[in-house]
Design a protein around this motif. Structure first.
Motif, PDB file in Angstrom:
ATOM      1  N   PHE B 125       0.834  -1.207   0.000  1.00 21.98           N
ATOM      2  CA  PHE B 125       0.000   0.000   0.000  1.00 21.98           C
ATOM      3  C   PHE B 125       0.863   1.248   0.000  1.00 21.98           C
ATOM      4  O   PHE B 125       1.873   1.310   0.686  1.00 21.98           O
ATOM      5  CB  PHE B 125      -0.858   0.061   1.270  1.00 21.98           C
ATOM      6  N   GLY B 126       0.400   2.277  -0.703  1.00 25.65           N
ATOM      7  CA  GLY B 126       1.062   3.582  -0.623  1.00 25.65           C
ATOM      8  C   GLY B 126      -0.010   4.644  -0.650  1.00 25.65           C
ATOM      9  O   GLY B 126      -0.600   4.898  -1.683  1.00 25.65           O
ATOM     10  N   LEU B 127      -0.317   5.256   0.498  1.00 23.89           N
ATOM     11  CA  LEU B 127      -1.565   6.019   0.562  1.00 23.89           C
ATOM     12  C   LEU B 127      -1.429   7.451   1.051  1.00 23.89           C
ATOM     13  O   LEU B 127      -2.392   8.015   1.562  1.00 23.89           O
ATOM     14  CB  LEU B 127      -2.572   5.253   1.432  1.00 23.89           C
ATOM     15  N   TYR B 128      -0.265   8.052   0.915  1.00 22.83           N
ATOM     16  CA  TYR B 128      -0.114   9.497   1.126  1.00 22.83           C
ATOM     17  C   TYR B 128      -0.671   9.989   2.453  1.00 22.83           C
ATOM     18  O   TYR B 128      -1.133  11.110   2.555  1.00 22.83           O
ATOM     19  CB  TYR B 128      -0.810  10.274   0.002  1.00 22.83           C
ATOM     20  N   LEU B 129      -0.644   9.172   3.482  1.00 21.60           N
ATOM     21  CA  LEU B 129      -1.115   9.550   4.821  1.00 21.60           C
ATOM     22  C   LEU B 129      -2.586   9.952   4.847  1.00 21.60           C
ATOM     23  O   LEU B 129      -3.051  10.556   5.801  1.00 21.60           O
ATOM     24  CB  LEU B 129      -0.278  10.710   5.392  1.00 21.60           C
ATOM     25  N   GLU B 130      -3.320   9.635   3.801  1.00 28.50           N
ATOM     26  CA  GLU B 130      -4.730  10.018   3.792  1.00 28.50           C
ATOM     27  C   GLU B 130      -5.655   8.847   4.059  1.00 28.50           C
ATOM     28  O   GLU B 130      -6.841   9.003   4.220  1.00 28.50           O
ATOM     29  CB  GLU B 130      -5.090  10.625   2.432  1.00 28.50           C
ATOM     30  N   ASN B 131      -5.100   7.671   4.057  1.00 24.26           N
ATOM     31  CA  ASN B 131      -5.958   6.504   4.191  1.00 24.26           C
ATOM     32  C   ASN B 131      -5.122   5.398   4.814  1.00 24.26           C
ATOM     33  O   ASN B 131      -3.892   5.457   4.801  1.00 24.26           O
ATOM     34  CB  ASN B 131      -6.463   6.078   2.799  1.00 24.26           C
ATOM     35  N   SER B 132      -5.764   4.405   5.355  1.00 27.94           N
ATOM     36  CA  SER B 132      -5.006   3.264   5.850  1.00 27.94           C
ATOM     37  C   SER B 132      -5.958   2.080   5.967  1.00 27.94           C
ATOM     38  O   SER B 132      -7.178   2.260   6.087  1.00 27.94           O
ATOM     39  CB  SER B 132      -4.363   3.564   7.205  1.00 27.94           C
TER      40      SER B 132
END
Lengths: 159, 558
Positions: B125-132
């Motif tokens: 996963f790579g989610l730009y600190l906006e999602n997890s």
């Protein structure tokens, strides 16, 4: 210890045990049957092909046994064939495919790999028409079908 | 080629470009090779159901979904019908702005997807600190994918205890965990006492994750073989506890990778190297390698197979020569500089297993004899697949390392396995007779020659099939921009010091490497404490009191 192998056309080949055991199939057979002088029949392999296979196994008899690759998935390279193997594989197409089939039947993975790499290198860089020519394949697509396939897989071209 | 079984074995050996042609040959070939062509599928951010030419349309995707084993999603808009038919996935990669902003809807979709794909082995996963990943998704993952080996996550934000509980279950079952630039916000870390499955651990720049707790995690992995640990700019590397615990907690550790952030003193790295078990792989980035550290590094020479210190500072040429004389098991070496004079004055290289060699070779004279000897040493490295020799662009050196017949380049014909040759930065004056490409072609090797000279004489590119390997490293380059400018601000980087030049220490540049007998000029701005605290260990500053006026001092090693 020597093992005797019998080809499809009933020719006998005597080989050292460690050479014969490069074939996992033969290795397992020997283990099952135990020490015995009776020849091992290989009804799927003609003498001409068996001769080549034995030549390969003799040259590679001291190679480390290949580790079992758990999946057939990883992309494999075809540009690292050793020089001896390359010369060994300079045979006509029919023999090339026979060797691959024999390597598959006898379970000699390194030989199977080398055979496939050789064919892959033949295919490399060729257009579909050139491939058909090399392998004597008839094009059984209609022009529409072929165009459709081309269009559908266009996306893969730049990746 | 009539037989499907031959085509089946052939598939993995064919490049994408070849597979595209093979599926057009005839009906049988189409049936055999289509699954191989569709093993990997990337849905880019700009995908739409009609599919621009660069992307497959939804219909095509649906028809071929069952072949896909590696799926990369940069958008999930409108692909539900397609995802429903993906049932053979081994690798799933989800990253990009769209998934990052998709919130919970993403996890509902992905939960259903993982439930359908019990063969899943690797998830990224790579989610730009906006999602997890939601707790429900992580639970679904644990329950449905028993073969999951690797969990890799970049820039996720974890703030829910239920999420962490589920994450702990995943950590317990996988072999490989990668966590980069993640934020943990007020969540507990209840890791189990022992994590026997973990073989590879990458912890990079985690926030909200106390470094002592990170160390605890590391030390709970008794079968750990490969550790990359970067604590990040604002954190402190727990040097003492690490050195006390690591060898006992992780006796199988063979591979270590770190950068300089979080280390406080110039000899912290020395302590680390002394504490680690004998390493096979060592990658260091942005670290100063002084003499003490180099001595500690030597402990690992007998076992080292991969050493990458090309982005470290003050690595001297004699060190590179020493490594080449002392590391018999080395397979990959990346190091910054090597002068011809050190090669010529040194002993024979023992690194005969070397396959990948990156180094700046610097001709410090025009002596042709020196160049002959150098090529002679390189020619012994018969296992070389990849050779990159270049001068660093910022230094002006006398003379050029010349790839010409008269310099002895002919000796390189022993390098029969060479596939990639990089000559970046060398200005090569070539006459038609010793055109490099013609010479190398006559060695009967298939070569990719990359020359960043003014007028490249040849570009013979081999198709680069191996792009899969470098993906992780490329990702890092985006996050870490180690410009020369950045480093000068850090105060840890100085331009190269010429022989005979004075070594100048200043407040902003207190770290330098110097040898016995060097004249050291101490700038008035340098405070006493810096000198006493950090240099007395490695140098003896003479007792002629440390007043702050500028004066020349002779520096002696203790």
């Amino acid at each position: 210890m020597t093992i005797t192998l019998t080809s499809l056309d009933n020719l006998e080949f005597k080989v050292d045990k460690d050479v014969a055991e490069r074939s996992v199939l033969i290795k397992n057979m020997i283990e099952d049957v135990g020490e015995s002088d009776s020849p091992i029949p290989l009804p799927n392999v003609t003498s001409a092909v068996l001769k080549k296979v034995i030549e390969y196994c003799e040259h590679h008899r001291h190679d480390p046994v290949p580790v079992q690759d758990e999946s057939d998935d990883p992309r494999k390279r075809s540009n690292d064939i050793e020089e001896w193997d390359m010369k060994f594989m300079q045979v006509d197409q029919e023999m090339l495919f026979e060797i691959i089939l024999a390597a598959n039947y006898l379970d000699i993975k390194p030989l199977l790999d080398v055979g496939c790499k050789t064919v892959a290198n033949i295919i490399k860089g060729k257009t579909p028409e050139e491939i058909r020519k090399v392998f004597n394949i008839v094009n059984d697509f209609t022009p529409e079908e072929e165009a459709q396939i081309r269009k559908e897989n266009e996306w893969a071209e730049d990746r | 080629m009539d037989l499907p079984i031959i085509r089946h074995y052939l598939g993995p050996f064919l490049s994408r470009a070849d597979l595209i042609n093979c599926v057009r040959v005839c009906q049988q070939w189409h049936a055999s090779f289509l699954p191989f062509l569709w093993r990997r599928c990337d849905i880019t951010a700009d995908w739409t159901p009609e599919g621009p030419a660069a992307s497959p349309s939804l219909d095509v995707l649906i028809r071929n979904a069952r072949f896909i084993r590696e799926l990369q999603l940069q958008t999930t808009n409108g692909i539900s019908d397609f995802l429903e038919r993906c049932v053979s996935l081994r690798v799933l990669i989800v990253h990009g702005k769209q998934p990052a902003s998709a919130g919970d809807a993403l996890w509902t979709e992905l939960s259903a997807l993982v439930r359908r794909n019990p063969s899943l082995e690797w998830i990224v996963f790579g989610l730009y600190l906006e999602n997890s990943p939601s707790a429900k998704f992580l639970e679904a993952l644990v329950q449905s994918c028993p073969r999951l080996r690797c969990y890799e996550s970049s820039q996720c934000r974890y703030d829910d205890p239920a999420q962490m509980d589920a994450l702990m279950k995943i950590i317990t079952s996988v072999e490989q965990i990668v966590s980069k630039f993640e934020h943990f916000v007020n969540v507990p870390f209840n890791t189990p006492d022992v994590l026997p499955n973990i073989r590879q651990l990458i912890l990079k720049d985690a926030r909200g994750f106390c470094t002592m707790t990170q160390l605890d995690l590391v030390c709970r992995c008794p079968n750990l073989e490969d550790l990359k640990w970067c604590v990040g700019r604002d954190a402190i590397f727990p040097i003492q506890e690490f050195c006390e615990r690591i060898a006992k907690a992780c006796p199988k550790l063979r591979s270590f990778h770190t950068d300089s952030f979080g280390l406080q003193g110039p000899n912290d790295l020395m302590k680390i190297l002394d504490a680690l078990p004998p390493l096979e792989t060592l990658l260091l980035y942005g670290m100063v390698i002084n003499r003490n550290i180099y001595t500690a590094l030597r402990r690992h020479f007998a076992t080292l197979q991969t050493l990458d210190i090309i982005d470290c500072f003050y690595v001297k040429s004699w060190m590179a020569q020493d490594i080449l004389e002392s590391c018999p098991n080395l397979v990959k070496l990346a190091i910054s500089k090597l002068l011809l004079r050190d090669i010529v004055q040194g002993k024979d290289w023992v690194t005969h297993k070397l396959e990948d060699f990156s180094v700046h070779i610097i001709a410090d004279s025009d002596s042709v004899a020196d160049q002959w000897i150098t090529f002679g040493q390189i020619s012994k490295l018969t296992q070389l697949r990849r050779l990159r020799i270049s001068t660093s662009s910022w230094s002006n050196r006398v003379g050029n390392f010349r790839f010409r017949l008269e310099s002895g380049v002919d000796q390189l014909k022993t390098l029969i396995k060479l596939r990639e040759l990089g000559l970046g930065g060398h200005a090569q004056e070539m006459s038609p007779e010793d055109d490099l490409s013609r010479r190398l072609r006559s060695f009967k090797i298939d070569l990719k020659v990359d020359e960043e000279g003014e007028e490249p004489t040849c570009y013979s590119y081999m198709e680069d099939d191996d792009d899969d390997d470098d993906d992780e490293e490329d990702e890092e380059e985006d996050y870490y921009d180690y410009d020369d400018d950045d480093l000068e601000e850090e105060g840890g980087y100085v331009g190269d010091i010429q022989d005979g030049e004075d070594v100048v220490l200043t407040e902003s540049q207190p770290f330098q490497d110097f040898d016995q007998g060097d004249q050291v000029v101490v700038d008035a701005s340098l405070s006493e404490t810096i000198i006493q605290g950090q240099y007395n260990a490695s140098i003896g500053v003479t007792e002629d009191s440390l007043d702050h006026s500028q004066e020349r001092r002779k520096v002696e090693h203790q």
